[in-house]
Design an enzyme around this catalytic site. Sequence first.
Site, mmCIF file in Angstrom:
data_model
loop_
_atom_site.group_PDB
_atom_site.id
_atom_site.type_symbol
_atom_site.label_atom_id
_atom_site.label_comp_id
_atom_site.label_asym_id
_atom_site.label_seq_id
_atom_site.Cartn_x
_atom_site.Cartn_y
_atom_site.Cartn_z
ATOM 1 N N LYS A 81 -7.095 -2.940 -13.742
ATOM 2 C CA LYS A 81 -7.326 -1.623 -13.126
ATOM 3 C C LYS A 81 -7.987 -1.818 -11.770
ATOM 4 C CE LYS A 81 -9.290 2.943 -14.281
ATOM 5 N NZ LYS A 81 -10.115 3.686 -15.235
ATOM 6 N N SER A 156 -7.993 8.092 -16.578
ATOM 7 C CA SER A 156 -7.673 7.611 -15.260
ATOM 8 C C SER A 156 -6.865 6.309 -15.272
ATOM 9 C CB SER A 156 -8.961 7.381 -14.472
ATOM 10 O OG SER A 156 -9.739 6.349 -15.064
ATOM 11 N N SER A 180 -10.989 7.330 -20.285
ATOM 12 C CA SER A 180 -10.000 6.775 -19.351
ATOM 13 C C SER A 180 -9.279 5.527 -19.848
ATOM 14 C CB SER A 180 -10.644 6.475 -17.999
ATOM 15 O OG SER A 180 -10.870 7.663 -17.296
#
Lengths: 506, 501
Positions: A81, A156, A180
């Site tokens: 990420k 996210s 997330s």
Amino acid sequence: MTELTRWTAAALAQAIHTREVTAVAVTRAHLDRIAAVDGPVHAFLHVDAGGALAAAARVDAALDDDEAPASPLAGVPLALKDVFTTADMPTTCGSRTLRGWQPPYDATVVGRLREAGVVILGKTNMDEFAMGSSTENSGYGPTHNPWDLDRIPGGSGGGASASLAAFEAPLAIGTDTGGSIRQPSSVTGTVGVKPTYGGVSRYGLVAFSSSLDQGGPCARTVLDAALLHEIIGGHDPLDSTSIDAPVPPVAEAARQGSSGDLHGVRVGVVTQFSGEGYQPGVLRAFEAAVEQLTALGAEVVEVSCPSFDYALPAYYLIAPSECSSNLARFDGMRYGLREGDDGSRSAEEVMARTRDAGFGAEVKRRIMIGTYALSSGYYDAYYGQAQKVRTLIRRDFEAAFERVDVLVSPTTPTTAFRIGERVDDPLAMYLADLCTIPANLAGNAALSVPCGLSEEDGMPVGLQVMSPTQADHRGYRLAAAYEAARDAAAGESLINAVPQLEVATR
Amino acid sequence: MTRTAALMSYEDVLGRFEPVLGLEVHVELSTATKMFCGCANRFGAEPNTLVCPTCLGLPGSLPVLNRAAVESVMRIGLALNCLIAPWCRFARKNYFYPDMPKNFQISQYDEPIAFDGSLVVALDDGSEFTVGIERVHMEEDTGKSLHRGSSTGRIHGSDHSLLDYNRAGVPLMEIVTKPVPGAGHRAPEVARCYVTALRDLLRALHVSDVRMDQGSLRCDANVSLTPRGASAFGTRTETKNVNSLRSVERAVRHEMQRQAEVLAGGGTVIQETRHFDEASWTTMAGRRKETSEDYRYFPEPDLVPIAPSQQWIEDLRTTLPELPWQRRARAQADWGLSDAELRDLVNAGALELIAATVDAGAPPSEARSWWVSYLTQQANTRDVELAELPVTPAQLARLIEMVTEGALTTTLARQVVDGVLAGEGEPDEVVAARGLAVVSDDSELQAAVDEALAAQPEVAEKIRGGKTAAAGAVVGAVMKATGGKADAKRVHELVLARCRP
């Protein structure tokens, strides 16, 4: 032999370590897959083919020298990420304000991955600064759900979850502030774990909400997630909130669980997470999963956690408050975007213009909410009250864990919604994290494991398993047991139901 | 350019108002590393060379608390008779400024590590004044802005600014007094003596360089006036940029006179930050903010609470050295000083030096005499503080030892000190190099004595007649002839022997 991209991380590692296949071949297969499908999926913001192949070659060279593998996952590729700093790749956090920013240092998690011989393929898309539930808030365009490209992959960490479901990577690292990791896992039919707060170092994780943020592993199987968890977890002297204790035995728990026996395990179904607002197909899949747990020998009871009803509003005071402070540093003075510096404006004006141009609407909304909530005269009514709710939620968890070993719920009330469906309705968007937020506020461990497809839309549903602080292994055991039973019943892994993506011809 | 405000005479101020002080002292701690990272804590390095992701506030970086800094502050708290908080946290103070890397400062807000203490301050006449301590808390320093393109070096009129983050993250401590009423006409003196006492204390604890000129000790002076007969405190002002002990005194005095003039004219004192101007000895209003700053404090989530155990506190208490006031009391008793003598020593900055010289083996009276007379003259000549002279108490103790043994006369000893001050080495080295050993060889001295007696026959006659006091003149002549190297006592004996009736 099926394509390497469809193997589990554990299987890839074994093949690499026994020299059936080279790490370079595995990495190349995944890079090819990314090249073929990432156009429509858009899971990655940055792919470092050269760096990944070089890292894989180092793993192969060490094995050629008869060295023991650096870790159980040495040579296996991973999608990172884009919220962790990397000294050899840009780190944008999905924000225009950090376009092209090259950090001078590696996050602790990144350093541990490199030492373990895990091959980092690139950086994945995300909602800007991890604020969102769909990746539509990315400054670089949304990611699409491989199950249905018109739908969101969650957020996210939608880039991480989509990369797994698209078979672009067998492993990914996400961060979970209010869900997330778990919500994207749920809507993409993958496994995602939020470890106990403090279980994985936050050093080099660009902060959204410091008291809630937690990095964690993502994979397509429970065991793969556990193996990754053991690599990234553990004490870090650079993170004062890191727990100074051994990593809970999660891989052992995952292996134990896969035998499928849950006798003696007490499971609590959270009564608050049901009813209005929950998609019927999600509830039916969840109920079927609970029946499956009973069939495996678990003792299932209903548990009420009344304070959980206040988790969402408390979260939307605490997280924005902390973010309003954490994001103050993005002012154009030292790094990243600088706007309006033409010699005619003061530093103050340049800061304001930079922040206006660099941040998206959702980030601005949360900075403003947080600034307001911390203002003198409002602090007690907002931030102070929210912290009290946090204490009550922690007590609800403690009381529940006196009666049961783990708690379960749907991970998110609905399956993946359509891109654009909730962009103009922030409150509807916030509801996606309704079930995941309590574990962030209390700091205990929680994960999401796929539990079938919703009958209305054929989209994946996630089962959330919540464990006490530092008892992350309990969730792994239960999830692994459920996963094994689920696949045994279906005759194959749920992830194989993902439609074939159009492969771009090169 | 600056219009000087009208001032009320100091006597009139005191006739109508009672001043109330509040002093906030910021101290940079002299720890090896910064407050929250491993960068060196050092003054004067090339700009932006003592920095890392954490003190630059780079995205993803996190603070880790410096244990040595916490211990320093706890020791200071203990020395100030404060209570040590059993549990406290850091907070974030949020505001935007380019020299603050994170745009928030990690500080302590409503949970200081030490609170509720006092400091006994010695005033110029030797009397004591007790100042209450409200709190001692920890925070990090900011970087430094250098404004370029203007004639003054100030931000107004500059066209660009340079930023140096070497200071960002340096451990700072803030010591805040309780309101100090009751000082009356001595308020400016109390302010100066308080800062002096605090500086001496911090120096004794070895926790800071306490250099006001380098900014490692900075004082903000709060002053308000209460009309005689009223009970509520008046509106206060806070004066910054007070960079020396004298300035502390002058700033308070000026602010008392300025506020009194405002109040007497029917005006109101505005609560504001003012800047002290070293050149004019006046305070000037800073840029007035239209809205009061809201720092949006909240507990720092990246750090865990500090919860010192009782054992840790007691262990630190045992590390406290003899504190300045304890040392003063002991010196007075041991050396048999009057209050006035003690005061003079303290004011001259000689007490610590004398004590150290005594500790190195010298008799107190000799040590005192050297520091307050000859060495004080040397310091004055060179325009430096006594403590800054390049001679150590140990060196002086060795010198006194040589005089006591008779190896040096006082005159020779002064020449040896001159050598040490000139960097010629240790006292023994200077004696050897300059050939300053006392002449006590009788045959050599006898010849000089005879020569001197022959040159002054009338004096010799007086001595023979029983007036032994006249021998001094002959001794003086011998000393002069030998360039001060003669043992005066032996010369005196030889003179008397020669002139025996």
